[in-house]
Design a protein around this motif. Structure first.
Motif, mmCIF file in Angstrom:
data_model
loop_
_atom_site.group_PDB
_atom_site.id
_atom_site.type_symbol
_atom_site.label_atom_id
_atom_site.label_comp_id
_atom_site.label_asym_id
_atom_site.label_seq_id
_atom_site.Cartn_x
_atom_site.Cartn_y
_atom_site.Cartn_z
ATOM 1 N N SER A 54 0.828 -1.212 0.000
ATOM 2 C CA SER A 54 0.000 0.000 0.000
ATOM 3 C C SER A 54 0.864 1.264 0.000
ATOM 4 O O SER A 54 0.338 2.366 -0.016
ATOM 5 C CB SER A 54 -0.924 -0.006 1.217
ATOM 6 O OG SER A 54 -0.171 -0.226 2.385
ATOM 7 N N GLY A 55 2.172 1.094 0.029
ATOM 8 C CA GLY A 55 3.072 2.253 0.015
ATOM 9 C C GLY A 55 4.408 1.824 0.591
ATOM 10 O O GLY A 55 4.602 0.646 0.912
ATOM 11 N N ASP A 56 5.319 2.774 0.762
ATOM 12 C CA ASP A 56 6.617 2.437 1.362
ATOM 13 C C ASP A 56 6.416 2.055 2.825
ATOM 14 O O ASP A 56 5.572 2.624 3.518
ATOM 15 C CB ASP A 56 7.567 3.648 1.288
ATOM 16 C CG ASP A 56 8.213 3.772 -0.086
ATOM 17 O OD1 ASP A 56 7.897 2.937 -0.973
ATOM 18 O OD2 ASP A 56 9.033 4.694 -0.267
ATOM 19 N N MET A 57 7.199 1.093 3.282
ATOM 20 C CA MET A 57 7.109 0.688 4.688
ATOM 21 C C MET A 57 7.792 1.731 5.557
ATOM 22 O O MET A 57 8.830 2.283 5.189
ATOM 23 C CB MET A 57 7.810 -0.657 4.879
ATOM 24 C CG MET A 57 7.132 -1.775 4.121
ATOM 25 S SD MET A 57 8.017 -3.334 4.266
ATOM 26 C CE MET A 57 9.488 -3.004 3.333
ATOM 27 N N HIS A 58 7.216 1.999 6.739
ATOM 28 C CA HIS A 58 7.918 2.886 7.674
ATOM 29 C C HIS A 58 8.781 2.049 8.608
ATOM 30 O O HIS A 58 8.780 0.811 8.551
ATOM 31 C CB HIS A 58 6.949 3.820 8.395
ATOM 32 C CG HIS A 58 5.909 3.151 9.229
ATOM 33 N ND1 HIS A 58 6.209 2.219 10.211
ATOM 34 C CD2 HIS A 58 4.567 3.270 9.247
ATOM 35 C CE1 HIS A 58 5.099 1.823 10.795
ATOM 36 N NE2 HIS A 58 4.076 2.437 10.215
ATOM 37 N N ILE A 59 9.502 2.740 9.478
ATOM 38 C CA ILE A 59 10.493 2.023 10.289
ATOM 39 C C ILE A 59 9.842 0.970 11.198
ATOM 40 O O ILE A 59 10.462 -0.045 11.535
ATOM 41 C CB ILE A 59 11.385 3.012 11.088
ATOM 42 C CG1 ILE A 59 12.557 2.276 11.709
ATOM 43 C CG2 ILE A 59 10.574 3.799 12.114
ATOM 44 C CD1 ILE A 59 13.761 3.112 12.028
ATOM 45 N N GLU A 115 12.877 -4.081 -2.496
ATOM 46 C CA GLU A 115 14.154 -3.364 -2.584
ATOM 47 C C GLU A 115 14.614 -2.904 -1.188
ATOM 48 O O GLU A 115 15.791 -3.044 -0.824
ATOM 49 C CB GLU A 115 13.917 -2.160 -3.500
ATOM 50 C CG GLU A 115 15.107 -1.326 -3.873
ATOM 51 C CD GLU A 115 14.625 -0.001 -4.508
ATOM 52 O OE1 GLU A 115 15.241 1.034 -4.214
ATOM 53 O OE2 GLU A 115 13.626 -0.011 -5.251
ATOM 54 N N HIS A 116 13.705 -2.394 -0.386
ATOM 55 C CA HIS A 116 14.086 -1.871 0.929
ATOM 56 C C HIS A 116 14.474 -3.009 1.887
ATOM 57 O O HIS A 116 15.395 -2.856 2.687
ATOM 58 C CB HIS A 116 12.952 -1.019 1.519
ATOM 59 C CG HIS A 116 12.663 0.201 0.688
ATOM 60 N ND1 HIS A 116 11.575 1.003 0.879
ATOM 61 C CD2 HIS A 116 13.341 0.745 -0.367
ATOM 62 C CE1 HIS A 116 11.585 1.984 -0.005
ATOM 63 N NE2 HIS A 116 12.639 1.840 -0.780
ATOM 64 N N LEU A 117 13.790 -4.134 1.780
ATOM 65 C CA LEU A 117 14.155 -5.275 2.640
ATOM 66 C C LEU A 117 15.551 -5.774 2.262
ATOM 67 O O LEU A 117 16.363 -6.105 3.125
ATOM 68 C CB LEU A 117 13.122 -6.402 2.505
ATOM 69 C CG LEU A 117 11.724 -6.055 3.038
ATOM 70 C CD1 LEU A 117 10.731 -7.150 2.683
ATOM 71 C CD2 LEU A 117 11.734 -5.824 4.551
ATOM 72 N N LYS A 118 15.823 -5.783 0.954
ATOM 73 C CA LYS A 118 17.154 -6.213 0.486
ATOM 74 C C LYS A 118 18.228 -5.252 0.967
ATOM 75 O O LYS A 118 19.312 -5.637 1.383
ATOM 76 C CB LYS A 118 17.189 -6.267 -1.046
ATOM 77 C CG LYS A 118 16.604 -7.532 -1.611
ATOM 78 C CD LYS A 118 16.928 -7.615 -3.100
ATOM 79 C CE LYS A 118 16.266 -8.827 -3.717
ATOM 80 N NZ LYS A 118 16.026 -8.671 -5.149
ATOM 81 N N LEU A 119 17.893 -3.954 0.883
ATOM 82 C CA LEU A 119 18.848 -2.920 1.308
ATOM 83 C C LEU A 119 19.211 -3.107 2.781
ATOM 84 O O LEU A 119 20.350 -2.904 3.192
ATOM 85 C CB LEU A 119 18.182 -1.555 1.095
ATOM 86 C CG LEU A 119 19.046 -0.337 0.855
ATOM 87 C CD1 LEU A 119 19.994 -0.550 -0.311
ATOM 88 C CD2 LEU A 119 18.131 0.873 0.559
#
Ligand code: GLU
Length: 301
Positions: free
Chosen positions: A11-16, A56-60
């Protein structure tokens, strides 16, 4: 083989807070020598491009998973098969109510607030045929709701102990044909061999319904770990509007990935001396994890 999982909705970028839950699901699986799988729950709130960015963010962050990412939308046939099975065993009924009708209906005295009032549960077959025709004339189809044969169901959660919840006649398939989260999550967890569900404690109340659905479908229920959520300084659930809360925003605000890991690790009682996923896995101990929500104050840009 047993597995843990992370199952974000795109639903969008994940927050912290979402990243923290992902890290906890990952570490819980890895430290118990489980596989770890990733499933994108793209059958409801989907924002264009969000799934790819989540991956991508989980990989990062350095989280890794086993096998391909499963897109939940590819599982529609299995979801429909599960619905057929529940229909055949007498655990579904058609619901013709609009939201407005449900809100206006009087509930039986023992029905918990917010629960389905039972309007369509006991219709005769001729009443159902009439209601079906009435909806069809409007170009609509009925929803299918769960017809539970228990009042409540219990699960055991590693952090919360035994959790018992009343079982509502939840919608399992909407009138537009969409399969509900509560059913899809059960079918897909079993498909992916998931026997350990680590997720935010906003979903704790859904676990008994999901475990009950698993039992109706002859599927094993997983073990549960519902982890505390992340709040903003005002004590409300952390949200995008609170400032720099997503990974790209934090990096833009000058945080390094090492800093992100250090903050995440400290927030779950693993000390600040963590700079990456492997370092986190080496020191994380569930016994020292705070049971209260974590209050996150975003860095000022
Ligand atoms: N897809 C759900 C969400 O992002 C989580 C499902 C789950 O972990 O069971 O809220």
């Amino acid at each position: 083989m047993s597995a843990g999982r992370f199952a974000p909705s795109p639903s969008g970028d994940m927050h912290i807070g979402n990243l923290r839950t992902a890290a906890l699901a990952w570490v819980w699986a890895r430290r118990s020598s489980r596989r770890f799988v990733l499933r994108i729950e793209d059958i409801d709130r989907v924002r264009e491009g969000a799934a790819a960015r989540q991956v991508e963010h989980l990989k990062l962050l350095g989280l890794d998973w086993d096998g391909e990412v499963l897109m939940q939308s590819s599982r529609r046939f299995a979801h429909l098969q599960a619905l057929s099975k529940l229909r055949a065993s007498g655990h579904l009924f058609e619901c013709f109510c609009s939201r407005r009708e449900i809100a206006a209906a009087t509930r039986a005295p023992h029905t918990p607030a917010g629960f389905y009032p039972g309007t369509c549960r006991d219709l005769s077959s001729s009443e159902r045929a009439q209601a079906r025709a009435r909806l069809a004339a409007l170009g609509r189809a009925p929803a299918w709701r769960l017809l539970p044969d228990v009042d409540s169901w219990a699960v055991v959660d590693d952090l919360h102990g035994e959790v018992v919840e009343p079982i509502d006649c939840v919608v399992l398939q909407r009138g537009d044909g969409a399969v509900a989260y509560n059913l899809a999550v059960v079918v897909d967890d079993a498909f992916q061999g998931v026997d350990q569900v680590v997720r935010g404690d906003d979903l704790l109340f859904t676990a008994p319904t999901q475990a009950y659905l698993a039992s109706l479908l002859g599927l094993p229920a997983p073990s549960y770990v519902h982890v505390p959520l992340v709040l903003n300084a005002e004590g409300a659930r952390l949200a995008k509007r609170d400032g720099a809360v997503t990974l790209p925003q934090l990096l833009d605000a000058g945080w390094s990935l090492e800093k992100v890991w250090s903050v995440l690790a400290a927030s779950v009682g693993a000390g600040e001396d963590v700079a990456d996923a492997a370092g986190f896995a080496a020191v994380f101990d569930p016994a020292t994890m705070p049971r209260e929500p974590w209050v996150f104050t975003p860095p000022s840009a």
